[in-house]
Design an enzyme around this catalytic site. Sequence first.
Site, PDB file in Angstrom:
ATOM      1  N   VAL A  87     -75.541 -42.658  60.397  1.00 37.36           N
ATOM      2  CA  VAL A  87     -76.908 -42.587  60.927  1.00 37.36           C
ATOM      3  C   VAL A  87     -77.175 -41.127  61.280  1.00 37.36           C
ATOM      4  CG1 VAL A  87     -76.902 -44.955  61.807  1.00 37.36           C
ATOM      5  CG2 VAL A  87     -76.147 -43.077  63.294  1.00 37.36           C
TER       6      VAL A  87
ATOM      7  N   LEU B  22     -76.373 -36.868  58.588  1.00 34.26           N
ATOM      8  CA  LEU B  22     -75.746 -38.083  59.096  1.00 34.26           C
ATOM      9  C   LEU B  22     -74.438 -37.763  59.819  1.00 34.26           C
ATOM     10  CD1 LEU B  22     -76.203 -40.391  55.954  1.00 34.26           C
ATOM     11  CD2 LEU B  22     -77.802 -40.003  57.851  1.00 34.26           C
ATOM     12  N   ASP B  23     -74.044 -38.656  60.731  1.00 31.12           N
ATOM     13  CA  ASP B  23     -72.763 -38.507  61.421  1.00 31.12           C
ATOM     14  C   ASP B  23     -71.749 -39.476  60.834  1.00 31.12           C
ATOM     15  OD1 ASP B  23     -73.438 -40.994  62.432  1.00 31.12           O
ATOM     16  OD2 ASP B  23     -73.958 -40.246  64.428  1.00 31.12           O
ATOM     17  N   GLN B  24     -70.617 -39.666  61.521  1.00 33.98           N
ATOM     18  CA  GLN B  24     -69.556 -40.522  61.001  1.00 33.98           C
ATOM     19  C   GLN B  24     -69.934 -41.986  60.969  1.00 33.98           C
ATOM     20  OE1 GLN B  24     -69.586 -38.895  63.862  1.00 33.98           O
ATOM     21  NE2 GLN B  24     -68.256 -39.794  65.441  1.00 33.98           N
TER      22      GLN B  24
END
Length: 234
Positions: A80, A75-77
């Site tokens: 997602v 996941l990213d910040q």
Amino acid sequence: LVQQSNDPAMLSQRWSAPSQRVRLHEGQHAGWSRHLAPPSSRQLVQPQAATAPELGACWCGGVYCVDMLVRDYELDQFNVVNNAVYSSYLQHARHEALAALGHDVDASARAGTPLALSELTLRFKAPLRSRDLFRVSVWVQKIGGARAVLGQQIELLPRPAPGGGASSSQGGTSGGEAAAGQGSPQVVLSAEAVVVWLDGAYRPTRVPPAVKAQLTLLHNAWLETQAQAQAQQA
């Protein structure tokens, strides 16, 4: 790639009915570059070929599928799946699909006869989130003299019923299998991968005849499946 001795006549009886572009060897990870030592041998690797029943089960209707589970570190910040991770999902599915045909991509690369990914086009439609169960599909969209165009799709599967448990699948699943839980799969991403065959000098070479016959059968099976689906919608 490895030449096959499968009889096309036997295989044909088993069939049921914003862009990103990258260029890498199929043995490379989409997020980093792996430098391979010069191969000591230029001979093709000859793994054991898959049997016709195995191919029919894994490439049902000309489509190969792998079920996977989103991991938190992907996941990213924004919580997602990071866009760059999808390329890894697609690459894993391509390698599993070729392995089901009896072709080991990494072994071919070590022998100095790798496959090259000359083009990869991604079309994002929806995000994946933590613990999402999803399915990656692969089919032969077009086969030419030295390359194959593989269509790919990622679908979000309905969450399993409570107590059912979700786990990633290590092998292929039938393209017609119903997803666990309630509801219908949602298309997350569609992609098109252009794969090129290379010789020992890393120059494009023609697809081995046995491999081309195998991929042509898969392409025809996919076309037949598409025609049947369109007929049902009419």
